[in-house]
Motif scaffolding. Structure first.
Motif, mmCIF file in Angstrom:
data_model
loop_
_atom_site.group_PDB
_atom_site.id
_atom_site.type_symbol
_atom_site.label_atom_id
_atom_site.label_comp_id
_atom_site.label_asym_id
_atom_site.label_seq_id
_atom_site.Cartn_x
_atom_site.Cartn_y
_atom_site.Cartn_z
ATOM 1 N N ALA A 266 0.787 -1.076 -0.081
ATOM 2 C CA ALA A 266 0.054 0.005 0.090
ATOM 3 C C ALA A 266 0.855 1.271 0.133
ATOM 4 O O ALA A 266 0.265 2.222 -0.794
ATOM 5 N N ASP A 269 2.207 1.963 -3.514
ATOM 6 C CA ASP A 269 1.068 2.240 -4.525
ATOM 7 C C ASP A 269 0.877 3.784 -4.359
ATOM 8 O O ASP A 269 0.636 4.254 -5.406
ATOM 9 N N LYS A 270 1.147 4.266 -3.092
ATOM 10 C CA LYS A 270 0.993 5.700 -2.842
ATOM 11 C C LYS A 270 2.091 6.423 -3.614
ATOM 12 O O LYS A 270 1.993 7.467 -4.189
ATOM 13 N N TRP A 272 3.659 5.186 -6.224
ATOM 14 C CA TRP A 272 3.661 5.138 -7.549
ATOM 15 C C TRP A 272 2.532 5.479 -8.233
ATOM 16 O O TRP A 272 2.004 5.556 -9.404
ATOM 17 N N LYS A 273 1.245 5.983 -7.376
ATOM 18 C CA LYS A 273 0.006 6.700 -7.900
ATOM 19 C C LYS A 273 0.104 7.668 -8.878
ATOM 20 O O LYS A 273 -0.731 7.239 -9.792
ATOM 21 N N PRO A 274 1.044 8.425 -9.234
ATOM 22 C CA PRO A 274 0.937 9.724 -10.281
ATOM 23 C C PRO A 274 1.309 8.691 -11.682
ATOM 24 O O PRO A 274 1.177 9.118 -12.820
ATOM 25 N N THR A 275 1.521 7.273 -11.582
ATOM 26 C CA THR A 275 2.146 6.804 -12.936
ATOM 27 C C THR A 275 0.874 5.713 -13.100
ATOM 28 O O THR A 275 0.029 5.314 -12.478
ATOM 29 N N ASP A 276 1.392 4.807 -14.184
ATOM 30 C CA ASP A 276 0.596 3.566 -14.433
ATOM 31 C C ASP A 276 1.359 2.394 -13.826
ATOM 32 O O ASP A 276 0.879 1.279 -14.277
ATOM 33 N N THR A 278 1.249 0.734 -10.767
ATOM 34 C CA THR A 278 0.202 -0.279 -10.264
ATOM 35 C C THR A 278 -0.472 -0.852 -11.375
ATOM 36 O O THR A 278 -0.728 -2.150 -10.886
ATOM 37 N N ALA A 279 -1.115 -0.284 -12.173
ATOM 38 C CA ALA A 279 -2.121 -0.932 -12.978
ATOM 39 C C ALA A 279 -1.354 -1.780 -14.038
ATOM 40 O O ALA A 279 -1.968 -2.913 -14.416
ATOM 41 N N GLU A 282 -0.535 -5.038 -11.938
ATOM 42 C CA GLU A 282 -1.825 -5.926 -11.835
ATOM 43 C C GLU A 282 -2.273 -6.633 -13.111
ATOM 44 O O GLU A 282 -2.677 -7.629 -13.022
ATOM 45 N N PRO A 355 3.235 8.191 2.814
ATOM 46 C CA PRO A 355 3.307 6.729 2.343
ATOM 47 C C PRO A 355 2.853 5.905 3.334
ATOM 48 O O PRO A 355 2.116 4.769 3.005
#
Length: 411
Positions: A266, A269-270, A272-276, A278-279, A282, A355
């Motif tokens: 988690a 993910d915070k 990396w959030k501004p980027t792609d 995490t997606a 997944e 984070p």
């Protein structure tokens, strides 16, 4: 680090460089740095430039080392010790952003320099530190015993850092503060941490009890240690690692999570959030993820925290790709683990530690009466990750709690 603006004076316009400068200043009260040297260094560091960060701190480390070896330690042991400790700290700082190229010879060379200076310094302590190597399951645990020199078995605090810190650094962050209070200290490193990763090629494990149990075994062999009053402190990622270990190592009298971390996944993910990222992860497309990670890591416009995480992470986990690093991270979760802890747990939270936001309170909710929660606030200069640079305040709060817990035990 991700951070709220305007909480204290900025030493560098790059958020992560600023944090690392605060981090080294945090060692000042405990012989690990000198404020003036760091402030001068800060003026020379180009924001976001990893080579600039290395160059400035390597030059500082070399200058301080040369000053240290010019001191006659037989006549001036305190001056020699203080100067050697500072040189070791600056060598560690010079190394910090180099792990994007595993073949870079500076990674090992700088560490050899910092070890040599730290060893020379701790030999000049009133009670010299003692290095030991403890056999674990598939690796060895490097540790240092720091005794108080006081009579009788004493409370003892085992301590380790997290994702990027060393046992030498943790000595300056809280170890010396514990010794001042009559608490023995055993610092150590496990898989993924600097010495084990460099010297043994072993990356991180989420099963941190494998590193802790040999240290507890060793502590119980020392006549200076009161076996009923052994605590464990973990800093940063150690805020996950230490509680994880305590769930399976029940000889501990107390645990300190500085700061509490429920889920490494988690937290990433915070970041990396501004980027792609995490997606992409997944989706399971390793090639696409690694391509995106490589592009971001090489992009000077990307956040320094993001670039550093994508380079240091695979190195610390000793895996071949950023995708594999990300694939291992979900194991670092306290879900289903905290109920197994039998001792009191101090859970710290820093107000500005975005984070880790929410993790400490989630831990407290699951621990119930076993938990003591403390929020370190921006108003006290303690709101940054692990309450840097307010280590005097943080150590006061955490060590007072530990002393209170163990003083209630018989013996």
């Amino acid at each position: 680090m991700l951070e709220l603006p305007g909480t204290m004076i900025r030493l560098n316009s790059d958020a992560e460089f600023n944090f690392q400068l605060l981090r080294i200043i945090a060692a000042t009260p405990y012989q690990g740095a000198d404020i003036g040297e760091v402030l001068v260094a800060a003026t020379k560091i180009v924001p976001g430039d990893f080579e600039s960060f290395y160059t400035v701190f390597h030059q500082l480390a070399t200058r301080v080392h040369n000053a240290a070896v010019a001191i006659d330690s037989s006549l001036y042991p305190v001056s020699a010790r203080n100067t050697l400790f500072r040189a070791a700290s600056y060598y560690r700082m010079a190394d910090f952003f180099l792990h994007g190229n595993w073949a870079d010879p500076r990674i090992d060379k700088l560490w050899s320099h910092q070890l040599a200076d730290f060893n020379a310094a701790m030999a000049l302590l009133p009670t010299p530190g003692e290095r030991v190597e403890l056999q674990a399951d598939g690796f060895k645990v490097p540790a240092i015993f720091f005794g108080t020199g006081l009579p009788g078995p004493r409370p003892t605090l085992l301590m380790h850092s997290g994702f990027d810190g060393s046992q030498e650094e943790i000595y300056h962050m809280i170890g010396e503060a514990a010794l001042q209070r009559g608490i023995n200290v055993i610092t150590f490193e496990g898989p993924g941490q600097p010495a084990v990763r460099r010297q043994q090629g072993v990356g991180f494990t989420h099963e941190w009890e494998k590193a802790v149990t040999p240290v507890v075994d060793y502590a119980l062999t020392r006549p200076e240690v009161d076996g009923r009053k052994i605590g464990l402190l973990g800093q940063s990622l150690g805020g996950y690692l230490a509680p994880r270990a305590a769930a399976f190592e029940h000889r501990l009298a107390a645990v300190i999570a500085d700061d509490g971390l429920y889920s490494l996944g988690a937290a990433l993910d915070k970041i990396w959030k501004p980027t792609d990222l995490t997606a992409l992860h997944e989706s399971g497309d390793a090639a696409a993820f690694n391509s995106a990670a490589a592009t971001l890591a090489a992009d000077p416009a990307a956040s320094t925290m993001l670039r550093w995480t994508l380079t240091h992470g695979p190195w610390a986990f000793n895996v071949d790709s950023a995708f594999e690093f990300a694939a291992r991270v979900p194991k670092y979760s306290l879900e289903g683990v905290l109920a197994k802890i039998t001792c009191p747990v101090f859970v710290a939270e820093a107000q500005n530690d975005l984070p880790f936001a929410g993790d400490a309170l989630r831990m407290v909710a699951e621990l119930g009466a076993r938990a003591t929660y403390h929020l370190f606030e921006n108003v006290d200069g303690a709101g940054e990750h692990c309450s840097l640079p307010a280590r005097v305040l943080a150590n006061q709060v955490m060590l007072d709690w530990f002393q209170g817990v163990v003083s209630s035990l018989s013996g």
